[in-house]
Design a protein around this motif. Structure first.
Motif: not given
Ligand SMILES: *[C@@H]1O[C@H](CO)[C@@H](O)[C@H](O)[C@H]1NC(C)=O
Ligand SMILES: *[C@@H]1O[C@H](CO)[C@@H](O)[C@H](O)[C@H]1NC(C)=O
Ligand SMILES: *[C@@H]1O[C@H](CO)[C@@H](O)[C@H](O)[C@H]1NC(C)=O
Length: 504
Positions: A310, A312-313
């Protein structure tokens, strides 16, 4: 007629071997030594690695710091269980005067080496002669006077020695040498990490610096930095692997410069995507401008592709693609002339959890129960990477590719996190020779077998050097935590590079 005489010859050979076996057995019975004569049937089976114990790891505490000591993988755990008798060489305290050990059965000639303390070169062979007398084995040069027609035997021996042109650098012995170390442990500050420079610690014994590896039956040319650079003109040498690979990289930088400050050397990390700004760079690359030789190290502790799950994480997990080589390798292979891969010590549950790595196979999360076992997962990746590399070599004919066998760890009386230590300071206390032909790292040896990738086999020879680790003297050592995984520099990894230079 010819067939008949061959049969007769074989019969006589068999008889001779039988007589020797019986004699050995009698000597053993008669001496009643604490350790029996170790009869080894053939060079191919001289060292059988211990069975891999497939046990499930519990979640062990670990951090993502590369300098932390990974917990044992199953193989090395099993190895340490055998530590009392590493590689069939006697442990300290055993009676050493009269015991003999059959080290090799080659044709009719049985080579016997004395057990026990380090013996300088020639005296080993005089001991061998004595042993042959004891065993009633005719000395080699008296063969002509014996009733066996030696013409055929000689022909056969010649044929085998021609086939065996390639040297087995992993087999041989350590000998003390005042020309070691190749650089000073007080110097090389430009490349040598302080945590590995044992001369800068409170350690007081440095006899481990004074040894050179002598392979059996071939010479390693004395390493000379300037000469090596000339030989490597316009070439790029890449180390890709874990912190032990980084040690080998730093060692080579120090060997090439003799540990002297060299302001000319350019930092070319940017060409390989290594950013200086990173808290923990993914690699280092340096170029010697006179010969345009580049030496680099890229951090890839498992050699497989890691893909963030992920983007964005910031605390994302990673898909650890067991069946895909690290992207860095794919992207940069065409730039390398020498590539040295290594992996091994990060294949444990603790590292997996700490790094949030998840096994993927075929691009999807792994569902194969068998592959959940670390040893099997590691084996799959090593085989995949080597197979891929081998498939690339025809397109990269100038590339010399090596898989460095695993660097042995020496935690006694516990693990890295349970008070394990490596306190021995007397070199070669457990023996000074590697006698077996086969590599002690059977996973690595199997992976390169039948490919054009070469094995840089340093496992058994390094296994004899338990006194060469950082031990209790690390700068970051916390109470009771000893580093019996990484090596002091200068030290054992210098030898790995000497062998590498010879194999290139
Ligand atoms: C990816 O990480 C972001 C930030 O922590 C979060 O908001 C998002 O739900 C995550 N996406 C998935 C597909 O897990
Ligand atoms: C030994 O064998 C070779 C080839 O088989 C033969 O030519 C030679 O005459 C033999 N020598 C003796 C001394 O028997
Ligand atoms: C390692 O992988 C290779 C290739 O997949 C396989 O042939 C071999 O049996 C495996 N070895 C072990 C010890 O799992």
């Amino acid at each position: 007629m010819k067939v008949g005489s061959l049969h007769g010859l074989r019969g006589k050979r068999l008889l001779l071997i039988l007589v020797v076996i019986c004699t050995l057995f009698l000597i053993w019975e008669w001496e009643k030594t604490p350790h029996p004569v170790n009869f080894i049937p053939s060079p191919d089976t001289t060292y059988l690695p211990p069975p891999v114990a497939h046990k499930t790891h519990t979640c062990e505490h670990a951090t993502t710091e590369e300098e932390d000591f990974p917990v044992a993988d199953d193989f090395w755990h099993a190895m340490s269980e055998r530590e009392k008798q590493p590689f069939g060489v006697p442990s300290k305290g055993h009676k050493t005067t009269s015991s003999l050990k059959v080290t090799e059965v080659k044709k009719d000639v049985i080579v016997v080496a004395p057990l026990g303390k380090k013996v300088a070169g020639p005296s080993r062979y005089s001991m061998t002669e004595k042993a042959e007398q004891v065993l009633n084995v005719p000395p080699k040069d008296s063969a002509a006077t014996s009733s066996v027609n030696t013409t055929e035997v000689d022909k056969n021996l010649k044929a085998t020695s021609l086939e065996k042109k390639e040297c087995n650098y992993g087999k041989g012995k350590w000998i003390d040498d005042d020309r070691r170390p190749l650089y000073s442990g007080f110097g090389c500050k430009q490349w040598l990490s302080m945590m590995w420079a044992c001369r800068l610690t409170t350690r007081t014994d440095f006899s481990y610096e004074k040894y050179r590896w002598q392979p059996e039956g071939c010479e390693i040319q004395e390493f000379e930095g300037t000469e090596f650079l000339k030989r490597m003109q316009d070439k790029t040498i890449a180390f890709v692997g874990d912190s032990l690979g980084r040690q080998q990289f730093q060692s080579l930088m120090c060997m090439v410069t003799g540990g002297r400050e060299n302001p000319e050397v350019e930092d070319v990390g940017i060409e390989f995507g290594f950013s200086k700004g990173d808290k923990r760079p993914s690699g280092w690359a340096y170029r010697f401008p006179k010969t345009r030789t580049t030496i680099l190290y890229y951090w890839s502790s498992t050699l497989c592709e890691l893909e963030p799950l992920n983007l964005s994480d910031p605390a994302t997990g990673y898909a650890m693609h067991l069946d895909r080589p690290a992207a860095f390798l794919k992207q940069n292979l065409h730039r390398f002339d020498v590539l040295v891969l290594n992996t091994g010590h990060h294949w444990n549950r603790g590292k997996l959890i700490a790094n949030r790595w998840e096994f993927y196979v075929g691009g999807v999360p792994n569902t194969n129960r068998r592959l959940r076992e670390m040893g099997r997962a590691k084996n799959l990746t090593i085989h995949t990477v080597i197979k891929w590399l081998d498939s690339q070599l025809p397109q990269h004919p100038k590339l010399k590719a090596f898989l460095r066998s695993i660097s042995p760890r020496h935690f006694f009386h516990g693990e890295w996190n349970t008070g394990g230590s490596c306190d021995n300071t007397s070199p070669l206390a457990h023996g000074y020779e590697v006698l077996q032909d086969a590599s002690a790292d059977f996973v690595a040896a199997a992976a390169v077998s039948g490919t054009r990738v070469k094995l840089l086999d340093i496992t058994a020879l390094s296994h004899l050097r338990d006194e060469g680790h950082i031990s209790r003297y690390g700068f970051k050592a916390s109470e009771g935590v000893h580093d019996c995984l990484h090596w002091c520099l200068p030290g054992i990894p210098d030898t790995w590079n000497e062998i590498l230079a010879a194999q290139i």
